[in-house]
Design an enzyme around this catalytic site. Structure first.
Site, mmCIF file in Angstrom:
data_model
loop_
_atom_site.group_PDB
_atom_site.id
_atom_site.type_symbol
_atom_site.label_atom_id
_atom_site.label_comp_id
_atom_site.label_asym_id
_atom_site.label_seq_id
_atom_site.Cartn_x
_atom_site.Cartn_y
_atom_site.Cartn_z
ATOM 1 N N ASP A 43 0.840 -1.207 0.000
ATOM 2 C CA ASP A 43 0.000 0.000 0.000
ATOM 3 C C ASP A 43 0.873 1.254 0.000
ATOM 4 O O ASP A 43 0.364 2.372 -0.121
ATOM 5 C CB ASP A 43 -1.028 -0.010 1.141
ATOM 6 C CG ASP A 43 -0.408 -0.023 2.523
ATOM 7 O OD1 ASP A 43 0.831 -0.092 2.625
ATOM 8 O OD2 ASP A 43 -1.168 0.036 3.520
ATOM 9 N N SER A 44 2.197 1.067 0.078
ATOM 10 C CA SER A 44 3.128 2.179 -0.143
ATOM 11 C C SER A 44 2.887 2.798 -1.518
ATOM 12 O O SER A 44 3.299 3.929 -1.759
ATOM 13 C CB SER A 44 4.577 1.693 -0.029
ATOM 14 O OG SER A 44 4.798 0.583 -0.876
ATOM 15 N N ASP A 82 -1.100 -6.158 -0.329
ATOM 16 C CA ASP A 82 -1.235 -5.490 0.973
ATOM 17 C C ASP A 82 -2.688 -5.062 1.185
ATOM 18 O O ASP A 82 -3.223 -4.286 0.380
ATOM 19 C CB ASP A 82 -0.354 -4.230 0.914
ATOM 20 C CG ASP A 82 0.369 -3.953 2.194
ATOM 21 O OD1 ASP A 82 0.149 -4.675 3.178
ATOM 22 O OD2 ASP A 82 1.175 -2.998 2.192
ATOM 23 N N GLU A 114 -1.254 -5.585 8.636
ATOM 24 C CA GLU A 114 -0.409 -4.924 9.635
ATOM 25 C C GLU A 114 -0.942 -5.140 11.051
ATOM 26 O O GLU A 114 -2.154 -5.038 11.283
ATOM 27 C CB GLU A 114 -0.357 -3.413 9.360
ATOM 28 C CG GLU A 114 0.400 -3.075 8.093
ATOM 29 C CD GLU A 114 0.595 -1.574 7.889
ATOM 30 O OE1 GLU A 114 0.335 -0.787 8.827
ATOM 31 O OE2 GLU A 114 1.005 -1.192 6.778
ATOM 32 N N GLU A 181 9.400 -4.032 10.276
ATOM 33 C CA GLU A 181 9.789 -2.729 9.714
ATOM 34 C C GLU A 181 10.208 -1.774 10.826
ATOM 35 O O GLU A 181 9.534 -1.673 11.865
ATOM 36 C CB GLU A 181 8.600 -2.125 8.944
ATOM 37 C CG GLU A 181 8.910 -0.744 8.379
ATOM 38 C CD GLU A 181 7.911 -0.240 7.355
ATOM 39 O OE1 GLU A 181 6.962 -0.978 7.014
ATOM 40 O OE2 GLU A 181 8.097 0.906 6.898
HETATM 41 O O1 KIV Z 1 3.523 -1.075 1.679
HETATM 42 C C1 KIV Z 1 4.650 -1.558 1.560
HETATM 43 O O2 KIV Z 1 5.310 -1.445 0.524
HETATM 44 C C2 KIV Z 1 5.185 -2.302 2.691
HETATM 45 C C3 KIV Z 1 6.627 -2.678 2.663
HETATM 46 C C4 KIV Z 1 7.507 -1.504 2.690
HETATM 47 C C5 KIV Z 1 6.972 -3.689 3.681
HETATM 48 O O3 KIV Z 1 4.471 -2.592 3.590
#
Ligand code: KIV
Length: 288
Positions: A43-44, A82, A114, A181
């Site tokens: 979700d980044s 994610d 998460e 993380e």
């Molecule tokens: O959203 C993401 O890309 C992540 C990673 C950085 C672990 O959760």
């Protein structure tokens, strides 16, 4: 094709493995062909691709849109999607519905959630239904407001003990791996040693079983000061800007397009190209 069983075997055999984020068809294809074993549609993407200030505004529809593109590009890597903020928090039923969309519509093989606590039960239920779950502990960006910012977690003994307890509970519930993380290396190392399943670190030092980085950070496409844990393996922002400037100049001064980039009337005329006639006359975007 890499499966969750392979990832667990990597840990048993002491093989460290790399994970990268992917958000689109072409980068997924390149990374897949380069041999990356695991791709995370993180979700980044909300911050990196869509320009949101945090990951919180990202919707399930946005995630699925990108997941589908990644699944079209990658055929060997294990694909993990994610689950975004508030897409699994209301109830186990909501979590099952969202996870189902990632698998059925998005083409993902697993999902990532998460946190610990209530997420443990969700992990158990999804795993029972055949949806593999990757956990995510330490700096969990969906908790940014509760953490008071994107800050390293697990610095106190109490916080470190909580991370270890959550990790063990997630393992018990069936998680096949856990992202750690933004935690001190010592904490990540001891959690990794305490688990049978692999840990995947980002800003968690060298003692985890795998490492994950954001694709655009790793390639230097993101600009500005990178966090300490990022290693830039390329400087593509500068390359892209340089190429764009040369293109602007060449269009301006008439150097581009040259005869080799132009079609001409009549058959058989190659304009200097050595490609077969059918290929020369093809008008198509994205040669991938
Ligand atoms: O959203 C993401 O890309 C992540 C990673 C950085 C672990 O959760």
């Amino acid at each position: 094709m890499t499966t969750v069983l392979d990832v667990q075997r990597f840990k048993e055999e002491g093989r460290r493995f790399a994970v990268l984020t992917a958000y689109d068809y072409l980068s997924a294809k390149i990374l897949d062909e380069a041999g990356i074993p695991v791709l995370l549609v993180g979700d980044s993407l909300g911050m990196v691709m869509l320009g949101y200030p945090t990951t919180l505004p990202v919707t399930v529809d946005e995630m699925i849109h990108h997941a589908k593109a990644v699944a079209r590009g990658a055929h060997q890597a294990l694909l993990v999607g994610d689950m975004p903020f508030m897409s699994y928090h209301a109830s186990v039923e909501q979590a099952i519905t969202t996870a189902g969309r990632f698998i059925q519509e998005g083409g993902m093989h697993a999902v990532k959630l998460e946190g610990g606590g209530r997420v443990v039960e969700i992990t158990r239920r999804l795993t029972e239904m055949g949806i593999p779950v990757m956990g995510h502990l330490g700096l969990t960006p969906q908790f940014v407001h509760q953490m008071g910012g994107f800050k390293v977690q697990g610095k106190s003994d109490k916080q470190a003990a909580r991370i270890l307890a959550d990790a063990k509970e997630l393992e018990q519930a069936g998680a096949f791996g856990i992202v750690l993380e933004g935690v001190p290396s010592e904490v990540a190392t001891s959690v990794s040693k305490a688990l049978r399943i692999p840990t995947i670190g980002i800003g968690a030092g060298a003692g985890t079983d795998g490492q994950v980085l954001v694709f655009h950070d790793m390639l230097g496409i993101t600009t500005g000061k990178a966090p300490k844990f990022v290693k830039r393996y390329a400087n593509l922002a500068a390359e892209i800007a340089g190429a764009a400037q040369r293109y602007i100049e060449e269009v301006g001064d008439g150097t581009f397009p040259g005869p080799e980039h132009s079609y001409s009337a009549g058959s058989g005329s190659s304009n200097g190209s050595t490609a077969p006639a059918t290929q020369r006359d093809e008008v198509k975007y994205g040669a991938g």
